[in-house]
Design an enzyme around this catalytic site. Structure first.
Site, PDB file in Angstrom:
ATOM      1  N   ASP A 181       0.845  -1.182   0.000  1.00 36.98           N
ATOM      2  CA  ASP A 181       0.000   0.000   0.000  1.00 36.98           C
ATOM      3  C   ASP A 181       0.883   1.236   0.000  1.00 36.98           C
ATOM      4  O   ASP A 181       1.809   1.345   0.815  1.00 36.98           O
ATOM      5  CB  ASP A 181      -0.902   0.011   1.240  1.00 36.98           C
ATOM      6  CG  ASP A 181      -2.352   0.283   0.880  1.00 36.98           C
ATOM      7  OD1 ASP A 181      -2.585   1.304   0.211  1.00 36.98           O
ATOM      8  OD2 ASP A 181      -3.232  -0.503   1.252  1.00 36.98           O
ATOM      9  N   ASP A 280      -3.140   4.705  -2.331  1.00 37.61           N
ATOM     10  CA  ASP A 280      -4.255   5.180  -1.516  1.00 37.61           C
ATOM     11  C   ASP A 280      -4.703   6.579  -1.947  1.00 37.61           C
ATOM     12  O   ASP A 280      -3.878   7.487  -2.092  1.00 37.61           O
ATOM     13  CB  ASP A 280      -3.824   5.192  -0.042  1.00 37.61           C
ATOM     14  CG  ASP A 280      -4.946   5.514   0.903  1.00 37.61           C
ATOM     15  OD1 ASP A 280      -5.904   4.721   0.976  1.00 37.61           O
ATOM     16  OD2 ASP A 280      -4.868   6.562   1.581  1.00 37.61           O
ATOM     17  N   GLU A 338      -6.385   3.865  -5.943  1.00 41.69           N
ATOM     18  CA  GLU A 338      -7.694   4.089  -5.326  1.00 41.69           C
ATOM     19  C   GLU A 338      -8.110   5.496  -5.728  1.00 41.69           C
ATOM     20  O   GLU A 338      -7.454   6.468  -5.365  1.00 41.69           O
ATOM     21  CB  GLU A 338      -7.616   3.961  -3.810  1.00 41.69           C
ATOM     22  CG  GLU A 338      -8.964   4.180  -3.146  1.00 41.69           C
ATOM     23  CD  GLU A 338      -8.868   4.396  -1.642  1.00 41.69           C
ATOM     24  OE1 GLU A 338      -9.815   4.031  -0.924  1.00 41.69           O
ATOM     25  OE2 GLU A 338      -7.862   4.963  -1.179  1.00 41.69           O
ATOM     26  N   HIS A 409     -10.994  -3.328   2.796  1.00 43.25           N
ATOM     27  CA  HIS A 409     -10.888  -2.946   4.207  1.00 43.25           C
ATOM     28  C   HIS A 409     -11.738  -1.734   4.553  1.00 43.25           C
ATOM     29  O   HIS A 409     -11.848  -1.376   5.725  1.00 43.25           O
ATOM     30  CB  HIS A 409      -9.421  -2.640   4.532  1.00 43.25           C
ATOM     31  CG  HIS A 409      -8.876  -1.515   3.720  1.00 43.25           C
ATOM     32  ND1 HIS A 409      -8.585  -1.667   2.385  1.00 43.25           N
ATOM     33  CD2 HIS A 409      -8.591  -0.229   4.025  1.00 43.25           C
ATOM     34  CE1 HIS A 409      -8.138  -0.511   1.903  1.00 43.25           C
ATOM     35  NE2 HIS A 409      -8.134   0.372   2.875  1.00 43.25           N
ATOM     36  N   ASP A 410     -12.341  -1.087   3.556  1.00 48.22           N
ATOM     37  CA  ASP A 410     -13.110   0.138   3.784  1.00 48.22           C
ATOM     38  C   ASP A 410     -14.614  -0.048   3.631  1.00 48.22           C
ATOM     39  O   ASP A 410     -15.356   0.934   3.626  1.00 48.22           O
ATOM     40  CB  ASP A 410     -12.655   1.239   2.805  1.00 48.22           C
ATOM     41  CG  ASP A 410     -11.364   1.908   3.239  1.00 48.22           C
ATOM     42  OD1 ASP A 410     -11.079   1.913   4.450  1.00 48.22           O
ATOM     43  OD2 ASP A 410     -10.646   2.425   2.365  1.00 48.22           O
TER      44      ASP A 410
END
Length: 606
Positions: A181, A280, A338, A409-410
């Site tokens: 990440d 991210d 993302e 994860h979100d």
């Protein structure tokens, strides 16, 4: 791309990539057809006419803000219908690991790198050939590792750099890839750069962040985690910008030294042998010069005031290309961004192979049905997922490539969003797997998908550690009852996908009594489907043709394969198959009707 003004027409706005995606999202949220604005009458209306009619609802400055945003984009997407370039990441099946909750090797209640090493055989046996690790860097852990204190160290709870090196080597020994990440829109407020920026006005790091010395708030931007996007440091009389938590301070990418230091860090990891990065909120890195206040109407529509000044900023393409050229291209590394808020046209402009920016993005528009948001208790309609996938696959272009995912994860677990009825959960899990492994794009499995996991049955806010959910609670408890707010949080909290997986022996106190177990039938289905996808390139690069998209139905072809899906609870007659096809999934078919949420895969004989 010509400059738009109030004299321009609706059709001119719709031809602009930013304007197209903005209008498309508005129509989608209102549940309206695209034909509403593409018909001859409406499409030829001038924007000044629409502005006049809607002035009372939208205000005088709405169209000025909209035109300013769309006119920043000068390019138009190139859509290729030619041959698809073959890449390992298009053929891979990715598995996202959230390290904190994956596997706890030392029984301290926290997943760790040794635990991931111990489960590599499990992942290899499942068939995945690429792993994405959520952040493992040194962090105060305000936002579960997405607030990084040191990019060159490992969080102590997870292990050591030696553990990571061993993990990377063993991943490669098993013929797998590993991506990490990359969190570079912001750093922790405990990062050395920010501490020097805050306490030393003469430091070069003062301009690494958005620090403003003034009495009043610099602008009206709001944080994604509730409240203002500015934190006040009284001792220094400074305001600091944070689009997320108060401990996640936004970096100033307009400073060339920031970009140089970030790119050096990326190369440091790529030189180690890391195969790429998930980036991210990477489309937020370019903020508009001067950080102007956001339009209040747009803020209400989008949910966050000021977002039009950074979600597709003026230097986004330039900075993405700089990262690609100076880091990723040198290592032939993979990048997936993302990019919340970007629609298809804007996505084409950041992922088109000819542009050399990103390889792929995560678009989130398919995770909520039109008119709904994540913090809302409703039943997800799979007909929308079908229509979304058809739209993108047929129009995205062969020079772009999709990611296919349901969970991360979100977000809460997709199975629970679709139905609260337990008797359907196994069928839904397998249905989702069938579509994920047979549609055109790269599958990203989130840990636990292959186990058939659903939302965790939290019973109190004491069990919720997620900073976003706690912020939501504090903001809404002022006007709603505890029961109402908690019910909404249960529908949308990120905590559902962050609890330890069932194979862990010990759980943190607030997760004691975890009653989830691995569903062996779902696991076997995932394993079989992954093997099928990897065995035949037709399921990766093959053509895509829709045969049936009536209500609760999705039937499509991938060259020699025919996939027939029931998207609802009611039985439906299976698609008529002649003797030239054989059913290869499931192995046994006992009826000419598809049961609730059933999916079948047929292949031409010979």
């Amino acid at each position: 791309m010509k400059k738009l003004t109030l004299e321009s027409k609706i059709k001119d706005l719709y031809q602009n990539p930013v304007g197209h995606d903005a209008l498309y999202k508005v129509l989608m949220q209102l549940g309206l057809s695209e034909k509403l604005i593409t018909n001859a009458f409406v499409s030829n209306l001038k924007l000044k006419t629409i502005a006049k009619v809607t002035r009372k609802q939208l205000g005088d400055s709405f169209f000025d803000a909209l035109l300013h945003l769309v006119n920043m984009e000068k390019d138009v997407p190139f859509v290729s219908k030619g041959e698809i370039t073959k890449k390992w990441w298009k053929e891979a099946v990715f598995y996202q690991i959230y390290p904190r909750s994956f596997y706890d090797s030392n029984n301290d209640g926290i997943g760790d790198l040794r635990g991931i090493i111990e489960k590599l055989d499990y992942l290899a046996d499942l068939g995945v050939n690429a792993i994405w690790l959520s952040p493992i860097y040194d962090s105060p852990n305000d936002d579960n590792g997405y607030d990084i204190r040191d990019y060159h160290k490992i969080m102590k709870e997870f292990g050591t750099m030696e553990d990571f090196d061993e993990l990377l080597n063993k991943v490669h020994q098993k013929g797998m890839k590993l991506i990490m990440d990359l969190v570079v829109n912001h750093t922790s407020d405990e990062h050395e750069w920010f501490q020097k920026a805050l306490h030393d006005p003469q430091s070069k790091y003062r301009d690494y962040y958005f620090l403003r010395e003034q009495d009043a708030l610099p602008n009206n931007w709001t944080s994604f985690f509730s409240g203002s996007a500015w934190n006040h440091y009284e001792k220094e009389n400074l305001w600091g910008l944070h689009l997320f938590s108060k401990k996640q301070m936004d970096l100033n990418w307009d400073n060339s030294h920031v970009r140089e230091d970030i790119i050096a860090m990326i190369n440091w990891w790529l030189d180690k042998g890391v195969d790429g990065f998930r980036m991210d909120v990477i489309n937020y890195i370019s903020k508009e010069n001067g950080l102007p206040s956001g339009n209040e109407t747009i803020g209400k529509m989008m949910g966050y005031t000021g977002i039009e000044h950074y979600y597709y900023g003026p230097h986004l393409h330039e900075y993405l290309h700089e990262i690609h050229k100076n880091a990723f291209a040198k290592h032939d590394a993979f990048s997936v961004g993302e990019t919340p808020g970007l629609g298809m046209k804007m996505a084409q402009l950041v992922t088109g192979e000819e542009r050399e920016e990103l390889d792929m993005i995560f678009s989130f528009d398919h995770l909520e049905t039109p008119g709904h948001i994540r913090f809302e208790n409703y039943a997800y309609d799979l007909n929308y997922f079908r229509d979304y996938m058809i739209e993108w696959i047929e129009n995205y272009g062969n020079n772009c490539w999709m990611s296919i995912f349901y969970n991360n994860h979100d977000n809460p677990r997709m199975i629970s969003k679709i139905s609260s009825k337990k008797e359907y959960h196994e069928s839904i899990a397998i249905l989702l797997a069938v579509m994920q492994m047979t549609l055109k794009g790269t599958p990203f499995i989130f840990q636990g998908d292959e186990m058939g996991l659903v939302n965790y049955p939290f019973s109190s806010m004491a069990q919720i550690s997620d900073v976003e959910s706690k912020g939501y609670y504090e903001e809404h408890i002022q006007t709603q009852s505890h029961e109402e707010v908690f019910k909404t949080i249960l529908a949308g909290t990120r905590e559902h996908t962050r609890v330890l997986l069932p194979w862990n022996k010990k759980f943190p106190d607030h997760h004691q009594g975890l009653n989830q177990t691995m569903n062996e039938n779902v696991y076997k289905a995932y394993k079989e489907l992954i093997c099928l996808r990897k065995s035949d390139i037709q399921l990766i690069y093959g053509d895509f043709n829709v045969l049936n998209k009536k209500k609760d139905r999705f039937t499509y072809q991938r060259n020699d394969y025919l996939i027939d899906c029931n998207l609802g609870e009611k039985q439906q007659k299976a698609y008529p198959i002649d003797e030239s096809y054989e059913c290869i999934f499931p192995k046994k078919v006992v009826s000419d009707k598809l049961q609730a949420y059933e999916a079948r895969i047929y292949r031409k004989r010979g």
